[in-house]
Design a protein around this motif. Structure first.
Motif, PDB file in Angstrom:
ATOM      1  N   VAL A   1       7.039   6.537   2.281  1.00 55.55           N
ATOM      2  CA  VAL A   1       6.527   7.829   1.796  1.00 55.55           C
ATOM      3  C   VAL A   1       7.543   8.484   0.874  1.00 55.55           C
ATOM      4  O   VAL A   1       7.198   9.068  -0.157  1.00 55.55           O
ATOM      5  CB  VAL A   1       6.199   8.747   2.989  1.00 55.55           C
ATOM      6  N   LEU A   2       8.828   8.355   1.221  1.00 54.87           N
ATOM      7  CA  LEU A   2       9.837   9.016   0.403  1.00 54.87           C
ATOM      8  C   LEU A   2      10.160   8.247  -0.866  1.00 54.87           C
ATOM      9  O   LEU A   2      10.520   8.844  -1.874  1.00 54.87           O
ATOM     10  CB  LEU A   2      11.117   9.208   1.216  1.00 54.87           C
ATOM     11  N   VAL A   3      10.057   6.921  -0.816  1.00 48.63           N
ATOM     12  CA  VAL A   3      10.576   6.118  -1.921  1.00 48.63           C
ATOM     13  C   VAL A   3       9.511   5.821  -2.972  1.00 48.63           C
ATOM     14  O   VAL A   3       9.781   5.876  -4.159  1.00 48.63           O
ATOM     15  CB  VAL A   3      11.183   4.813  -1.360  1.00 48.63           C
ATOM     16  N   ARG A   4       8.305   5.533  -2.541  1.00 51.21           N
ATOM     17  CA  ARG A   4       7.302   5.073  -3.505  1.00 51.21           C
ATOM     18  C   ARG A   4       6.794   6.212  -4.361  1.00 51.21           C
ATOM     19  O   ARG A   4       6.843   7.381  -3.954  1.00 51.21           O
ATOM     20  CB  ARG A   4       6.131   4.418  -2.763  1.00 51.21           C
ATOM     21  N   ARG A   5       6.300   5.851  -5.532  1.00 52.39           N
ATOM     22  CA  ARG A   5       5.824   6.868  -6.464  1.00 52.39           C
ATOM     23  C   ARG A   5       4.334   6.772  -6.723  1.00 52.39           C
ATOM     24  O   ARG A   5       3.785   7.642  -7.373  1.00 52.39           O
ATOM     25  CB  ARG A   5       6.556   6.734  -7.788  1.00 52.39           C
ATOM     26  N   ASN A   6       3.702   5.723  -6.268  1.00 54.65           N
ATOM     27  CA  ASN A   6       2.261   5.612  -6.418  1.00 54.65           C
ATOM     28  C   ASN A   6       1.598   6.376  -5.266  1.00 54.65           C
ATOM     29  O   ASN A   6       1.907   6.125  -4.102  1.00 54.65           O
ATOM     30  CB  ASN A   6       1.878   4.132  -6.381  1.00 54.65           C
ATOM     31  N   THR A   7       0.702   7.292  -5.594  1.00 59.68           N
ATOM     32  CA  THR A   7       0.077   8.116  -4.563  1.00 59.68           C
ATOM     33  C   THR A   7      -0.639   7.270  -3.516  1.00 59.68           C
ATOM     34  O   THR A   7      -0.597   7.563  -2.327  1.00 59.68           O
ATOM     35  CB  THR A   7      -0.931   9.065  -5.211  1.00 59.68           C
ATOM     36  N   LEU A   8      -1.277   6.191  -3.974  1.00 55.27           N
ATOM     37  CA  LEU A   8      -2.014   5.342  -3.036  1.00 55.27           C
ATOM     38  C   LEU A   8      -1.080   4.661  -2.060  1.00 55.27           C
ATOM     39  O   LEU A   8      -1.370   4.587  -0.857  1.00 55.27           O
ATOM     40  CB  LEU A   8      -2.789   4.290  -3.816  1.00 55.27           C
ATOM     41  N   VAL A   9       0.057   4.177  -2.555  1.00 54.88           N
ATOM     42  CA  VAL A   9       0.981   3.489  -1.654  1.00 54.88           C
ATOM     43  C   VAL A   9       1.623   4.490  -0.699  1.00 54.88           C
ATOM     44  O   VAL A   9       1.852   4.180   0.479  1.00 54.88           O
ATOM     45  CB  VAL A   9       2.031   2.720  -2.481  1.00 54.88           C
ATOM     46  N   VAL A  10       1.885   5.705  -1.184  1.00 52.91           N
ATOM     47  CA  VAL A  10       2.388   6.751  -0.292  1.00 52.91           C
ATOM     48  C   VAL A  10       1.389   7.006   0.832  1.00 52.91           C
ATOM     49  O   VAL A  10       1.756   7.135   2.009  1.00 52.91           O
ATOM     50  CB  VAL A  10       2.670   8.037  -1.096  1.00 52.91           C
TER      51      VAL A  10
ATOM     52  N   VAL B   1      -2.114  -3.815  -5.010  1.00 59.30           N
ATOM     53  CA  VAL B   1      -3.075  -4.683  -4.321  1.00 59.30           C
ATOM     54  C   VAL B   1      -2.377  -5.480  -3.223  1.00 59.30           C
ATOM     55  O   VAL B   1      -2.878  -5.610  -2.103  1.00 59.30           O
ATOM     56  CB  VAL B   1      -3.756  -5.615  -5.341  1.00 59.30           C
ATOM     57  N   LYS B   2      -1.186  -5.986  -3.557  1.00 61.31           N
ATOM     58  CA  LYS B   2      -0.431  -6.724  -2.542  1.00 61.31           C
ATOM     59  C   LYS B   2      -0.034  -5.802  -1.397  1.00 61.31           C
ATOM     60  O   LYS B   2      -0.027  -6.205  -0.230  1.00 61.31           O
ATOM     61  CB  LYS B   2       0.810  -7.342  -3.178  1.00 61.31           C
ATOM     62  N   ALA B   3       0.314  -4.563  -1.736  1.00 60.94           N
ATOM     63  CA  ALA B   3       0.656  -3.599  -0.689  1.00 60.94           C
ATOM     64  C   ALA B   3      -0.536  -3.372   0.231  1.00 60.94           C
ATOM     65  O   ALA B   3      -0.383  -3.315   1.456  1.00 60.94           O
ATOM     66  CB  ALA B   3       1.111  -2.291  -1.316  1.00 60.94           C
ATOM     67  N   ALA B   4      -1.738  -3.276  -0.354  1.00 62.47           N
ATOM     68  CA  ALA B   4      -2.935  -3.069   0.470  1.00 62.47           C
ATOM     69  C   ALA B   4      -3.183  -4.274   1.364  1.00 62.47           C
ATOM     70  O   ALA B   4      -3.563  -4.119   2.534  1.00 62.47           O
ATOM     71  CB  ALA B   4      -4.138  -2.805  -0.425  1.00 62.47           C
TER      72      ALA B   4
ATOM     73  N   ALA C   1     -12.270  -1.167   7.737  1.00 62.55           N
ATOM     74  CA  ALA C   1     -12.729  -0.069   6.883  1.00 62.55           C
ATOM     75  C   ALA C   1     -11.603   0.510   6.044  1.00 62.55           C
ATOM     76  O   ALA C   1     -11.680   0.538   4.824  1.00 62.55           O
ATOM     77  CB  ALA C   1     -13.363   1.020   7.751  1.00 62.55           C
ATOM     78  N   VAL C   2     -10.531   0.949   6.711  1.00 63.43           N
ATOM     79  CA  VAL C   2      -9.496   1.709   6.001  1.00 63.43           C
ATOM     80  C   VAL C   2      -8.792   0.851   4.952  1.00 63.43           C
ATOM     81  O   VAL C   2      -8.705   1.219   3.772  1.00 63.43           O
ATOM     82  CB  VAL C   2      -8.492   2.284   7.016  1.00 63.43           C
ATOM     83  N   ALA C   3      -8.334  -0.340   5.375  1.00 62.33           N
ATOM     84  CA  ALA C   3      -7.593  -1.182   4.427  1.00 62.33           C
ATOM     85  C   ALA C   3      -8.496  -1.651   3.298  1.00 62.33           C
ATOM     86  O   ALA C   3      -8.055  -1.762   2.146  1.00 62.33           O
ATOM     87  CB  ALA C   3      -6.986  -2.368   5.171  1.00 62.33           C
ATOM     88  N   VAL C   4      -9.774  -1.896   3.613  1.00 62.25           N
ATOM     89  CA  VAL C   4     -10.684  -2.356   2.568  1.00 62.25           C
ATOM     90  C   VAL C   4     -10.980  -1.228   1.584  1.00 62.25           C
ATOM     91  O   VAL C   4     -11.065  -1.449   0.369  1.00 62.25           O
ATOM     92  CB  VAL C   4     -11.964  -2.921   3.215  1.00 62.25           C
ATOM     93  N   ILE C   5     -11.095   0.015   2.099  1.00 60.92           N
ATOM     94  CA  ILE C   5     -11.286   1.146   1.185  1.00 60.92           C
ATOM     95  C   ILE C   5     -10.068   1.306   0.288  1.00 60.92           C
ATOM     96  O   ILE C   5     -10.189   1.552  -0.910  1.00 60.92           O
ATOM     97  CB  ILE C   5     -11.566   2.438   1.982  1.00 60.92           C
ATOM     98  N   PHE C   6      -8.882   1.124   0.891  1.00 64.98           N
ATOM     99  CA  PHE C   6      -7.669   1.189   0.072  1.00 64.98           C
ATOM    100  C   PHE C   6      -7.720   0.138  -1.031  1.00 64.98           C
ATOM    101  O   PHE C   6      -7.403   0.434  -2.192  1.00 64.98           O
ATOM    102  CB  PHE C   6      -6.433   0.975   0.949  1.00 64.98           C
ATOM    103  N   ALA C   7      -8.104  -1.083  -0.659  1.00 63.87           N
ATOM    104  CA  ALA C   7      -8.155  -2.148  -1.663  1.00 63.87           C
ATOM    105  C   ALA C   7      -9.168  -1.813  -2.753  1.00 63.87           C
ATOM    106  O   ALA C   7      -8.897  -2.001  -3.947  1.00 63.87           O
ATOM    107  CB  ALA C   7      -8.511  -3.468  -0.982  1.00 63.87           C
ATOM    108  N   PHE C   8     -10.313  -1.273  -2.364  1.00 63.80           N
ATOM    109  CA  PHE C   8     -11.328  -0.868  -3.349  1.00 63.80           C
ATOM    110  C   PHE C   8     -10.755   0.145  -4.318  1.00 63.80           C
ATOM    111  O   PHE C   8     -10.891   0.001  -5.538  1.00 63.80           O
ATOM    112  CB  PHE C   8     -12.517  -0.240  -2.639  1.00 63.80           C
ATOM    113  N   VAL C   9     -10.121   1.179  -3.784  1.00 67.03           N
ATOM    114  CA  VAL C   9      -9.645   2.261  -4.641  1.00 67.03           C
ATOM    115  C   VAL C   9      -8.527   1.767  -5.545  1.00 67.03           C
ATOM    116  O   VAL C   9      -8.453   2.127  -6.725  1.00 67.03           O
ATOM    117  CB  VAL C   9      -9.203   3.459  -3.775  1.00 67.03           C
TER     118      VAL C   9
ATOM    119  N   VAL D   1      -8.801   9.290   5.942  1.00 68.03           N
ATOM    120  CA  VAL D   1      -8.636   8.342   4.836  1.00 68.03           C
ATOM    121  C   VAL D   1      -9.765   8.505   3.831  1.00 68.03           C
ATOM    122  O   VAL D   1      -9.537   8.505   2.615  1.00 68.03           O
ATOM    123  CB  VAL D   1      -8.586   6.905   5.386  1.00 68.03           C
ATOM    124  N   ALA D   2     -10.987   8.688   4.330  1.00 72.31           N
ATOM    125  CA  ALA D   2     -12.120   8.836   3.418  1.00 72.31           C
ATOM    126  C   ALA D   2     -11.934  10.069   2.529  1.00 72.31           C
ATOM    127  O   ALA D   2     -12.060   9.991   1.303  1.00 72.31           O
ATOM    128  CB  ALA D   2     -13.411   8.936   4.220  1.00 72.31           C
ATOM    129  N   VAL D   3     -11.586  11.190   3.150  1.00 72.38           N
ATOM    130  CA  VAL D   3     -11.432  12.422   2.370  1.00 72.38           C
ATOM    131  C   VAL D   3     -10.231  12.315   1.429  1.00 72.38           C
ATOM    132  O   VAL D   3     -10.298  12.707   0.249  1.00 72.38           O
ATOM    133  CB  VAL D   3     -11.294  13.632   3.314  1.00 72.38           C
TER     134      VAL D   3
END
Lengths: 178, 121
Positions: free
Chosen positions: B43-52, A27-30, A63-71, B94-96
């Motif tokens: 991208v190389l270091v993190r392991r969470n798919t979302l953070v990547v 969440v902090k990353a987002a 849009a993008v960052a908020v979608i990230f936060a949602f997910v 991003v959506a997809v």
């Protein structure tokens, strides 16, 4: 004045980007990502591209960052455990990233153009130019992009459909390969 | 990071070729390279798919910053329009991508990269 603004915004953007990488909590990353996007949008405004600055803030930050936060919040990130790779891989990745950066800086310093901002006008500030270009030179890309958005919308609808709840259908994962 | 960049610039020939007083194209391109490198590292270091995925977006934004800077300092419009298209495509992407990650999470109940190694086995 503009120089100070550039350095402040660059510092903000770089720090928030580092935050995206180092914060263990997603969440902090987002949220750091959101700040970074707004910082880049402000840099666009500093470059005179006011329209792109607005689009950047609306689309990326809005849009993008908020979608990230949602997910991220949808996923119930458990605890924020340190999820970095083994240190050998991290060192190799850091070396690769540093080499990438150094190669870019050196090639720029050796062969880079020496453009002077005062010599050229900020064409990005002219909103009329966007419209003229979009409807003449870039007409086909505009239509292709519109079609791409339609395809993306349909794809997201298919992908995020609730599966395995239709009784009688054979495979529960029918929508997964769209 | 900053003293390193300054030393590189001082050692380069470009500072001698064009003594710029203020912030020029180089500053923006270097900032773009820094952001790209940070995203690459993530991208190389993190392991969470979302953070990547967030770091991938960061790399994309870094490249658009370079495009806008080149467009501004060359006085052409094409970079700005290209960035407009890039932003549009990135929004769709991003959506997809997030829909794919959500579908993956529904099936596997994890988003950690080290758990998603079916193709390695």
């Amino acid at each position: 004045m503009a120089d100070i603004a550039f350095y402040l915004l660059a510092l903000l953007t770089v720090l928030s980007s580092v935050g995206v990488v180092v914060y263990r909590n997603a969440v902090k990353a987002a949220l750091c990502l959101l700040v970074g996007f707004v910082g880049v949008g402000a840099l666009f405004a500093l470059l005179g591209a006011y329209f792109l600055a607005a689009v950047q803030v609306l689309v990326y930050a809005g849009a993008v960052a908020v979608i990230f936060a949602f997910v991220v919040m949808l996923f119930d990130v458990k605890g924020g455990t340190p999820r970095l790779h083994r240190s050998g891989i991290a060192v190799a990745a850091g070396t690769g990233a540093a080499a990438l950066l150094l190669a870019g800086v050196i090639s720029l310093a050796k062969h880079g153009p020496c453009a002077d901002g005062a010599a050229t006008t900020a064409v990005g500030a002219n909103l009329k130019a966007y419209g003229i270009q979009l409807f003449t030179t870039y007409l086909l890309p505009v239509e292709v992009t519109g079609f791409l958005l339609l395809v993306a919308m349909l794809g997201v609808t298919v992908l995020s459909r609730k599966q395995a709840e239709t009784p009688g259908s054979g495979s529960p994962r029918e929508g997964g390969n769209a | 990071m900053n003293p390193l960049l300054h030393s590189v610039f001082a050692a380069s020939s470009c500072a001698a070729r064009c003594p710029l007083a203020g912030v020029g194209l180089q500053h923006y391109v270097v900032l773009s390279a820094v952001l790209f490198a940070i995203g690459f590292l993530g991208v190389l270091v993190r392991r969470n798919t979302l953070v990547v995925y967030m770091c991938l977006e960061l790399m994309l934004v870094a490249s658009t910053l370079a495009a806008v800077a080149f467009s501004r300092f060359n006085g052409t419009m094409d970079g700005n329009l290209f960035v407009l298209f890039v932003i549009t495509v990135a929004a769709a992407e991003v959506a997809v991508g997030l829909a794919l990650i959500v579908a993956l999470y529904r099936q596997r109940h994890t988003v950690q990269l080290e758990d998603l190694d079916t193709l390695k086995r």
